[in-house]
Design an enzyme around this catalytic site. Structure first.
Site, PDB file in Angstrom:
ATOM      1  N   GLU A   1      22.320  57.148  45.672  1.00 21.28           N
ATOM      2  CA  GLU A   1      21.812  58.513  45.743  1.00 21.28           C
ATOM      3  C   GLU A   1      20.294  58.402  45.699  1.00 21.28           C
ATOM      4  O   GLU A   1      19.719  58.173  44.632  1.00 21.28           O
ATOM      5  CB  GLU A   1      22.346  59.321  44.556  1.00 21.28           C
ATOM      6  CG  GLU A   1      23.862  59.467  44.547  1.00 21.28           C
ATOM      7  CD  GLU A   1      24.343  60.620  45.422  1.00 21.28           C
ATOM      8  OE1 GLU A   1      23.634  61.637  45.527  1.00 21.28           O
ATOM      9  OE2 GLU A   1      25.445  60.501  46.001  1.00 21.28           O
TER      10      GLU A   1
ATOM     11  N   CYS B   1      15.568  65.652  43.253  1.00 13.99           N
ATOM     12  CA  CYS B   1      15.723  64.941  44.522  1.00 13.99           C
ATOM     13  C   CYS B   1      16.006  65.902  45.676  1.00 13.99           C
ATOM     14  O   CYS B   1      15.754  65.580  46.833  1.00 13.99           O
ATOM     15  CB  CYS B   1      16.803  63.882  44.409  1.00 13.99           C
ATOM     16  SG  CYS B   1      18.255  64.448  43.521  1.00 13.99           S
TER      17      CYS B   1
END
Lengths: 468, 492
Positions: free
Chosen positions: A210, A244
């Site tokens: 990720e 993010c």
């Protein structure tokens, strides 16, 4: 104190003994994890406040409730996820049992980041437990208070044979990766991801990565600029931009920009008052190192600050900042910002905006704001990204039913909800044949003849089973 | 002056072509898939000749094991593409009830497919079916070991498929290494675990995801109480197809000592029936791919007792269907994947020891178990792990395209066949389509934060709701109300 390898060996022994296999065991552990989060909510909020000055509101929603949500989802659905999945067959295999069985992988490693240090380590853990694995978790040492808290709480609530927490920075992680794991889930930067993949390749360990990237936010066409600005500001400045999936930069026409700026000015004041530094609802940068990184970025940028720009080193504070006159080659456009700085770049047309986006690496999230659905569709159909959300930010990753993950440089694999369960499972094909009909098998044995072959062609085709 | 290598140019051209968006429309993909189908039927002879030269396989053998499955996969993809490529709606929550929430499959870009030599057409082109269906460009690198097939593929495939998007690149190790330096959006590799690690390491540089279809030693347990005649018939077939050079071939047998002689006898009987008394002269029995592998397999026999076969002819790369008995853990033949026509038998005291034996080793591609006892089979399913498990037969799970075909641990990562190929070579993108309306609902999430707002947000923002159940409940309530009304009004 056990060495890392000893910890891994202990987890492997527990896995081999079959401890994590029974559904009831997994359910119990998930329930205990839920208690851990609920019983210690205040401690968690305190730790997050220490690490990131995270406002209680943000922490409750993005670190506590989202984890509890995933736990409920996993507990409610575990039985159905564990059922064998029967599949369609062809005529030759009509009388056989064909199904897919989900199996645990073994001992998995979860490496967490510092920006949502609770969510991004516990949600993967939920998936790993549900899938029947033993797990070693390594929270980020940068969010030190949360790291300590997790290390203290996990052994109190979960089985110490099956789940363990390890500490450390880059060196310890490198040493840890020399052990063999059956899956590694890593949340963090692309650079570190490369070395994790290298280490994983030695043991043929599958991974879920990720990562990040610069999430573009394109604003175009007819639009309610006030609502758009409000949602954009919320998504951008949540956790002081250290998400993010935060919109990294804006692409819009000069006219949109001119309408956007005053809207943003008003909204930022509505949110954080005239001096965000005194507002409890605005976070801080996680560390002096990251604060310096952001200030240097600002310094090297050729853009102009139109909103915010204030900062304080002792407080690790940077005000919600908006910049204009930023070009594609600006310092701010060379790396993921991961802070409360919003550059606004102008483009002449939607096509140019899409071309701009496609010149960059595929991001984790892509946002398009417009009242015109044709604009949204055009962006959606001509770009690629981990996830996509129109007319809002971040929310697409709060739904357990949507896979959360990147593509290209923004990541490999996904999790949340059932996707996490699948990420930590092996889908084993199982076929149980009968002993009868050996005559029919005769078609496939040598000597091979044209006649046998034509019968086989017919029986192996998926269509032929519609006769039954 | 810097000159680009052939491999660099090929990849660049494929990428440029992909970026024009040509592969997006489903009609384009279907057209390419249908051309691939035409290739197989029009060039049947060329393909069969190449495989005969590479592996000594008969024409019927090639059709049965190479092209039949491939044709099935293409037809399935053509039929189902619209369904596979369509947006996939997912469960919503209270907050997103009026939004569109779905997963959209998208192409990845340019993928690299590295094929293997044992089924040079099936394992190289089946992944290609998935790549084309998912809307990617693909560089096809057939194995140089099956050199005749590689040559035919290089010459003929461009006459059917788009030359820029699906080029065939032939070559050996240096060419493969040069290819692996380039950036791809996915690498699909079929071959050995050793090289699989190198592929993954090369991919790491570009953060490229991989699918690795590797190997291992697939064990085959025979329960002493089963119909040994039928079991051995099926095992003989599964083992000696393609001269044992099948990634999912039963590598070795585990059984109790009391049935070992019977097993040997039955396999011997079936070998004669399938391949005649002299398999060397029989058309439907193949050859080892090359001298190097011939020597490798012959060396594996060292130290073991030959119960059936054992003869060989190096000039022809011929090894007879061979059974080895009383093999132990330490025997040479147990040190690596055999990938040849040697079938070792290891005796165990029962299923307990068999399970233990299997679990001491790396997870294989398949676990085979032959038994009438469903409890026993269930135990093996529950207590072992492998890419797949097949009870009471060999190989045939490969033909069910709805089953994911792949390994776990050392035997691989990822899977394919049917829809799994499409999903493996796609990006499943999360999509949340919202409007700028209903802003009132959002007010609880904006600063300044108050305890009251937090209370509402905790309830409202993240709650998962079973929308179907809500609707049903609403309907039920409505009907209940209606029924009550009717009763009151008319039935008093």
């Amino acid at each position: 104190m056990d060495t890392q390898s000893q910890v891994v060996d202990r987890l492997r022994a527990a896995f081999r003994a079959g401890t994590t296999m029974p559904e009831q065991f997994r359910r119990t552990q998930l329930t205990k994890l839920m208690s851990m989060v609920k019983d210690n909510e205040q401690l968690i909020l305190d730790a997050l406040h220490k690490d990131l000055a995270k406002p209680k509101f943000e922490a409750v929603l993005s670190e506590v409730d989202i984890v509890i949500n995933e736990l409920h989802y996993a507990i409610d659905n575990l039985s159905s996820w564990l059922k064998p999945e029967y599949v369609s067959k062809n005529l030759a295999t009509k009388l056989d049992d064909c199904f897919v069985q989900r199996q645990p992988l073994g001992v998995v490693l979860i490496i967490g980041p510092w920006n949502y240090p609770v969510q991004l380590i516990l949600i993967p853990l939920v998936a790993a437990i549900a899938a029947g694995n033993c797990a070693l978790i390594k929270p980020s040492e940068v969010s030190a208070a949360t790291d300590s808290l997790i290390a203290e709480l996990i052994p109190k609530y979960l089985s110490q044979d099956c789940y363990a927490v390890v500490h450390g920075g880059a060196d310890e992680t490198k040493a840890l990766l020399q052990n063999r794991f059956d899956h590694i889930l890593y949340t963090g930067s692309q650079t570190v991801a490369r070395s994790i993949l290298q280490a994983a390749s030695i043991h043929l360990t599958p991974v879920t990565l990720e990562l990040g990237g610069k999430c573009p936010c394109i604003i175009y066409g007819k639009i309610d600029i006030t609502v758009a600005a409000r949602r954009l500001a919320w998504a951008k400045f949540f956790n002081a931009g250290q998400s993010c999936v935060a919109p990294d930069y804006v692409l819009c026409s000069p006219a949109n920009r001119d309408a956007l700026l005053p809207a943003l000015r008003k909204i930022l004041e509505d949110f954080y008052g005239k001096d965000p530094q005194t507002c409890p609802d605005f976070s801080r940068i996680v560390s002096p190192r990251h604060w310096t990184r952001l200030m240097e970025l600002l310094g090297r940028s050729s853009g102009k600050v139109v909103l915010g720009g204030e900062s304080s080193q002792e407080d690790k504070y940077i005000a919600p900042t908006v910049m204009v006159d930023v070009a594609e080659d600006d310092a701010l456009m060379q790396e993921e910002i991961f802070g409360p700085i919003l550059p606004i770049l102008t483009v002449e047309s939607l096509e140019k905006g899409i071309e701009f986006i496609n010149r960059q690496e595929k991001p984790l999230a892509l946002y398009a704001f417009s009242d015109e659905s044709s604009v949204v569709n055009t962006v959606l159909e001509n770009t690629s990204s981990g996830g996509f959300c129109s007319n809002d930010g971040i929310l697409h990753m709060t739904l357990p039913s949507l896979p959360f993950g990147g593509v290209g440089f923004s990541g490999w694999g996904s999790y949340h909800g059932r996707w996490g369960f699948e990420a930590f499972s092996h889908r084993r094909a199982v076929m149980l044949r009968g002993w009868a009909l050996e005559r029919l098998n005769g078609l496939r044995y040598p000597p091979y003849t044209e006649n046998k072959l034509s019968w086989l062609r017919w029986s192996a085709s998926p269509k032929s089973c519609s006769l039954m | 002056m810097y000159r680009m290598s052939r491999e660099q140019l090929v990849v660049q051209r494929a990428r440029k072509s992909f970026q024009t968006g040509r592969t997006k429309p489903l009609e384009f993909r279907i057209h390419q898939l249908k051309s691939l189908l035409r290739f197989i039927s029009e060039r049947r002879r060329d393909i069969a000749d190449a495989v005969k030269k590479d592996l000594g396989k008969s024409e019927h053998g090639t059709e049965l094991f190479e092209t039949l499955g491939l044709e099935g996969e293409i037809k399935l993809a053509v039929e189902k593409l619209a369904e596979w490529a369509a947006p996939r709606p997912v469960e919503k929550n209270l907050l997103t009830i009026s939004d569109e929430v779905y997963v959209q499959p998208e192409p990845l870009g340019v993928v690299l497919i590295i094929g293997a030599w044992n089924y040079p057409w099936a394992v190289t082109l089946q992944p290609l079916v998935g790549a084309i269906a998912a809307g990617n460009g693909a560089i096809i690198k057939p194995s140089e070991v099956s050199s005749h097939s590689a040559k035919v593929m290089e010459e003929l495939l461009p006459q059917y498929l788009d030359k820029d998007l699906y080029p065939v690149v032939t070559g050996g190790v240096p060419e493969t290494q040069e290819l692996l330096k380039q950036r791809f959006d996915h690498i699909f590799y079929t071959g050995s675990s050793t090289v699989g690690k190198l592929v993954m390491e090369a991919a790491a540089r570009h953060l490229t995801p991989v699918t690795l279809e590797l190997g291992g030693k697939s064990p085959c347990y025979i329960d002493k109480n089963c119909d040994i005649a039928i079991a051995c018939r099926r095992i003989t077939w599964g083992k000696f197809v393609n001269c044992g050079q099948t990634c999912i071939a039963p590598d070795y047998i585990l059984c109790e000592p009391s049935i070992q002689s019977r097993v040997v006898e039955e396999i011997n009987k079936n070998v004669k029936e399938f391949y005649t008394d002299n398999p060397k002269t029989f058309e439907d029995y193949g050859r080892i791919i090359n001298q190097r592998h011939f020597k490798r397999v012959m060396a594996l026999m060292e130290g073991s007792t030959i119960a059936v076969g054992g003869d060989s002819d190096e000039s022809q790369c011929y090894i007879a269907p061979t059974v080895l008995k009383d093999v132990t853990r330490e025997s040479r033949v147990m040190k690596e994947e055999i990938f040849g026509p040697l079938l070792p038998i290891i005796t165990v005291s029962g299923v307990d020891e068999a399970i233990q034996f299997i679990n001491e080793r790396e997870k294989p591609l398949v676990v085979y178990v032959f038994s009438h006892n469903n409890k026993l089979i269930k135990r093996v399913i529950a207590e072992t792990s492998s890419g797949a498990l097949l009870a009471n037969d060999c190989l045939v799970h490969f033909t069910v395209s709805a089953l994911p075909f792949g390994g776990v641990g050392n035997s691989g990562m990822g899977c394919y066949h049917g829809r799994h190929s499409f999903d493996q070579l796609s990006h499943l993108r999360s999509c949340l389509i919202k409007q700028l309306k209903m802003e009132g609902v959002n007010s609880m999430r904006y600063p300044p934060h108050t305890a009251k707002k937090l209370g509402w947000a905790r309830f409202f923002l993240l709650k998962q709701v079973d929308v179907c159940r809500l609707r049903r409940m609403a309907l039920l309530t409505m009907f209940a109300g209606l029924a009550a009304f009717v009763v009151q009004r008319f039935l008093r």
